[in-house]
Design a protein around this motif. Structure first.
Motif, mmCIF file in Angstrom:
data_model
loop_
_atom_site.group_PDB
_atom_site.id
_atom_site.type_symbol
_atom_site.label_atom_id
_atom_site.label_comp_id
_atom_site.label_asym_id
_atom_site.label_seq_id
_atom_site.Cartn_x
_atom_site.Cartn_y
_atom_site.Cartn_z
ATOM 1 N N UNK A 49 0.835 -1.202 0.000
ATOM 2 C CA UNK A 49 0.000 0.000 0.000
ATOM 3 C C UNK A 49 0.871 1.254 0.000
ATOM 4 N N UNK A 50 1.954 1.217 0.775
ATOM 5 C CA UNK A 50 2.882 2.355 0.813
ATOM 6 C C UNK A 50 3.516 2.593 -0.557
ATOM 7 N N UNK A 51 3.839 1.495 -1.244
ATOM 8 C CA UNK A 51 4.440 1.588 -2.575
ATOM 9 C C UNK A 51 3.507 2.303 -3.544
ATOM 10 N N UNK A 52 2.235 1.917 -3.538
ATOM 11 C CA UNK A 52 1.257 2.558 -4.414
ATOM 12 C C UNK A 52 1.117 4.038 -4.065
ATOM 13 N N UNK A 53 1.065 4.333 -2.767
ATOM 14 C CA UNK A 53 0.942 5.720 -2.324
ATOM 15 C C UNK A 53 2.099 6.577 -2.797
ATOM 16 N N UNK A 54 3.314 6.049 -2.721
ATOM 17 C CA UNK A 54 4.492 6.800 -3.169
ATOM 18 C C UNK A 54 4.485 6.998 -4.682
ATOM 19 N N UNK A 55 4.090 5.981 -5.421
ATOM 20 C CA UNK A 55 4.031 6.096 -6.883
ATOM 21 C C UNK A 55 2.998 7.132 -7.318
ATOM 22 N N UNK A 56 1.852 7.151 -6.634
ATOM 23 C CA UNK A 56 0.796 8.092 -6.990
ATOM 24 C C UNK A 56 1.114 9.522 -6.561
ATOM 25 N N UNK A 57 2.117 9.692 -5.739
ATOM 26 C CA UNK A 57 2.533 11.037 -5.320
ATOM 27 C C UNK A 57 3.601 11.629 -6.227
ATOM 28 N N UNK A 58 4.072 10.867 -7.200
ATOM 29 C CA UNK A 58 4.992 11.433 -8.193
ATOM 30 C C UNK A 58 4.280 12.561 -8.941
ATOM 31 N N UNK A 114 -9.640 10.576 -10.634
ATOM 32 C CA UNK A 114 -10.007 9.871 -9.397
ATOM 33 C C UNK A 114 -10.365 10.839 -8.270
ATOM 34 N N UNK A 115 -11.074 10.341 -7.278
ATOM 35 C CA UNK A 115 -11.587 11.184 -6.194
ATOM 36 C C UNK A 115 -10.488 11.812 -5.343
ATOM 37 N N UNK A 116 -9.319 11.189 -5.284
ATOM 38 C CA UNK A 116 -8.265 11.720 -4.423
ATOM 39 C C UNK A 116 -7.482 12.876 -5.062
ATOM 40 N N UNK A 117 -7.863 13.245 -6.291
ATOM 41 C CA UNK A 117 -7.263 14.409 -6.954
ATOM 42 C C UNK A 117 -8.372 15.419 -7.235
ATOM 43 N N UNK A 118 -8.213 16.624 -6.706
ATOM 44 C CA UNK A 118 -9.181 17.689 -6.931
ATOM 45 C C UNK A 118 -8.694 18.549 -8.102
ATOM 46 N N UNK A 119 -9.533 18.685 -9.125
ATOM 47 C CA UNK A 119 -9.105 19.367 -10.347
ATOM 48 C C UNK A 119 -10.069 20.477 -10.741
ATOM 49 N N UNK A 120 -9.500 21.568 -11.219
ATOM 50 C CA UNK A 120 -10.274 22.646 -11.828
ATOM 51 C C UNK A 120 -9.726 22.815 -13.246
ATOM 52 N N UNK A 121 -10.441 22.279 -14.237
ATOM 53 C CA UNK A 121 -9.932 22.331 -15.602
ATOM 54 C C UNK A 121 -10.078 23.709 -16.237
ATOM 55 N N UNK A 122 -10.841 24.592 -15.611
ATOM 56 C CA UNK A 122 -10.922 25.968 -16.114
ATOM 57 C C UNK A 122 -9.644 26.731 -15.757
ATOM 58 N N UNK A 123 -9.189 26.528 -14.524
ATOM 59 C CA UNK A 123 -7.948 27.183 -14.079
ATOM 60 C C UNK A 123 -6.723 26.317 -14.358
ATOM 61 N N UNK A 124 -6.953 25.048 -14.713
ATOM 62 C CA UNK A 124 -5.886 24.069 -14.942
ATOM 63 C C UNK A 124 -5.024 23.916 -13.690
ATOM 64 N N UNK A 125 -5.719 23.687 -12.573
ATOM 65 C CA UNK A 125 -5.041 23.443 -11.301
ATOM 66 C C UNK A 125 -5.512 22.112 -10.720
ATOM 67 N N UNK A 126 -4.697 21.548 -9.852
ATOM 68 C CA UNK A 126 -5.045 20.284 -9.211
ATOM 69 C C UNK A 126 -4.412 20.226 -7.830
ATOM 70 N N UNK A 139 -7.275 0.337 -3.864
ATOM 71 C CA UNK A 139 -8.612 0.268 -4.462
ATOM 72 C C UNK A 139 -9.091 1.602 -5.018
ATOM 73 N N UNK A 140 -8.451 2.691 -4.608
ATOM 74 C CA UNK A 140 -8.834 4.021 -5.094
ATOM 75 C C UNK A 140 -8.244 4.323 -6.464
ATOM 76 N N UNK A 141 -7.144 3.667 -6.777
ATOM 77 C CA UNK A 141 -6.395 4.005 -7.993
ATOM 78 C C UNK A 141 -7.051 3.356 -9.212
ATOM 79 N N UNK A 142 -7.377 4.146 -10.232
ATOM 80 C CA UNK A 142 -8.115 3.613 -11.389
ATOM 81 C C UNK A 142 -7.234 2.900 -12.411
ATOM 82 N N UNK A 143 -6.592 1.828 -11.971
ATOM 83 C CA UNK A 143 -5.811 1.024 -12.910
ATOM 84 C C UNK A 143 -6.758 0.324 -13.873
ATOM 85 N N UNK A 144 -6.351 0.219 -15.133
ATOM 86 C CA UNK A 144 -7.184 -0.463 -16.118
ATOM 87 C C UNK A 144 -7.106 -1.981 -15.972
#
Length: 205
Positions: free
Chosen positions: A86-95, A165-177, A186-191
């Motif tokens: 779980x820690x490994x996935x968390x670190x990869x998703x924080x890149x 995904x839900x753990x990333x908050x995005x504003x595509x008008x301002x192009x910020x996240x 289970x949160x990560x949307x792997x195909x």
């Protein structure tokens, strides 16, 4: 930045899976491996082979991170409290390149690495050109003003094949996240199914 040694679709064919869920993946048409003997490369896979494939699949998903860098991430994950996988996935998703990809600022993980490397992204107001930069919860990631109208950005925002995904908050008008929280597996949307537990077993041998 590690070099892109393999075409992304070649990785798909080697794994026999469409690991990014891309509609143009050749695996959608043929599920056997590359090369003239690809169809005959079947048979019983050893435990080591299963663990190796799990590692190569996860490593390839994030743009074929170098083995040295990937092992370093694993070692850091193993020193942290809690489940190493779980820690490994968390670190990869924080890149930073992973967050840029998740935010749909670019269409692919490969493009995300290049996008960051070429200086199109700011973190908390400062330009960052290191794809492996570790994003913290609450950091503000934004596309540089002069880069917001790039074709690759406009294309990515319109992509229907994946959602933010839900753990990333995005504003595509301002192009910020913002990274709202560190995700669980289970949160990560792997195909496809990722098995970080097998990656842990591979490095624990």
């Amino acid at each position: 930045m590690s070099k892109r040694h393999d075409a992304k679709y070649k990785i798909d064919r080697r794994m026999g899976q469409n690991i990014w869920g891309r509609p143009k993946s050749p695996v959608n048409r043929r599920e056997y491996g590359p090369g003239q003997h690809g169809q005959r490369r079947k048979g019983k896979v050893s435990d080591f082979g299963t663990q190796l494939k799990a590692k190569q699949k996860l490593k390839g998903y994030y743009g074929s991170i170098s083995e040295k860098q990937f092992r370093g991430i694993y070692q850091e994950a193993s020193r942290m409290k809690g489940d190493t996988g779980a820690n490994l996935i968390g670190l990869l998703e924080r890149r930073l390149d992973a967050v840029v990809y998740r935010a749909k600022f670019v269409p692919t993980v490969w493009a995300a690495r290049q996008f960051v490397n070429h200086g199109h992204v700011k973190v908390n107001g400062r330009r960052v050109t290191i794809p492996s930069f570790r994003v913290k919860v609450g950091d503000l990631i934004e596309v540089k003003e002069s880069s917001k109208q790039l074709g690759i950005v406009l294309e990515a925002v319109q992509l229907a094949e994946r959602d933010v995904p839900e753990y990333v908050e995005v504003d595509h008008h301002k192009m910020t996240a913002k990274l709202a929280r560190i995700p669980e597996l289970n949160d990560v949307p792997y195909a496809v199914i990722m098995e970080p537990n097998l990656v842990v077993e591979f490095y624990s041998r």
